[in-house]
Design an enzyme around this catalytic site. Structure first.
Site, short mmCIF file in Angstrom:
data_model
loop_
_atom_site.label_atom_id
_atom_site.label_comp_id
_atom_site.label_asym_id
_atom_site.label_seq_id
_atom_site.Cartn_x
_atom_site.Cartn_y
_atom_site.Cartn_z
N PRO A 1 -3.54 61.52 46.47
CG PRO A 1 -5.82 61.98 46.22
CD PRO A 1 -4.47 62.64 46.39
CD GLU A 2 -2.34 62.87 42.59
OE1 GLU A 2 -2.33 64.07 42.30
OE2 GLU A 2 -2.07 62.46 43.75
#
Length: 244
Positions: free
Chosen positions: A133-134
């Protein structure tokens, strides 16, 4: 209470990430302890396989963002040390002789997804949330990308980091990220069963299998066949020694 719980179950060493209130997010202390524990397990002749899991609702939610917010360009040495530590952790799995099995449930995100991929074998929960999910947080899935693209292939790997959407166990199995998928309550038991099977093999043969596998995985065909040839010669030597 320790942030990493170490337990020996016969020849299998169980490592439990133990920051359940933080979904086992990796701060510097836990990252250092895990790296040291993996190296120690590899040196211990009584240990023949390792299982890695997380206590509480998650396997590992990735880096501790609270700690990372303190790593700024004004502290270049601290930034470099933390980057080196993360890299060393993700590299140690393939450099170990002992096989490592991941028992993955709940959240396995970012660096936690990277840990799951670094394991030699992985059992995942059906309802696992595995992903990167960066980009949702304006950062980059950096160190974890190296293992991802090698194991999944370019198109699927780029989708995982670029779309930033988690996948479940069925999709992880389809992509070859998971070896087994099970209900969450059975994940650890299945991982331990796999570890016990691997621990039952002749240690030198198991160790050489893993070493040759990881060497061959990143080589061209000719060089990889050379690795196999060398392993074949070594294997015949230690089998003759065992027969005496």
């Amino acid at each position: 209470m320790s942030e990493l719980i170490i337990e020996d179950l016969g020849a299998v060493r169980l490592l439990r990430l133990n920051r359940p209130e933080k979904h086992n997010a990796l701060n510097t202390a836990l990252t250092t302890m895990l790296l040291d524990a993996l190296r120690q397990a590899d040196r211990d002749d009584a240990v023949r396989a390792v299982v890695l899991t997380g206590n509480g609702k998650s396997f590992c939610a990735g880096a501790d963002t609270g700690e990372f917010s303190a790593l700024t360009p004004e502290q270049p040495d601290a930034v470099l040390r933390r980057a080196d530590l993360t890299t060393d952790l993700h590299l140690v799995f393939s450099r170990m002789v002992k096989p490592v099995i991941g028992a993955v449930h709940g959240n396995a995100l970012g660096g936690g997804a990277g840990l799951a991929l670094a394991c030699d074998l992985t059992v995942m929960a059906e309802d696992v949330r595995f992903g990167y999910p960066e980009l949702r947080h304006g950062i980059v899935a950096a160190v974890v990308m190296a293992n991802l693209v090698r194991q999944v292939g370019r198109k699927h790997a780029f989708e995982l980091v670029a779309m930033a959407e988690p996948i479940d166990g069925a999709r992880a199995l389809q992509l070859g990220i998971a070896n087994r998928v099970a209900p969450a309550a059975q994940v650890l038991d299945q991982a331990l069963a796999m570890a016990q099977r691997l621990a039952g093999w002749e240690p030198a043969a198991m160790g050489l299998t893993k070493r040759a596998f990881h060497r061959a995985a990143d080589l061209g065909l000719g060089e990889a066949l050379g690795v196999g040839r060398d392993a074949n010669i070594i294997m015949r030597g230690f089998r003759q020694g065992a027969a005496r």
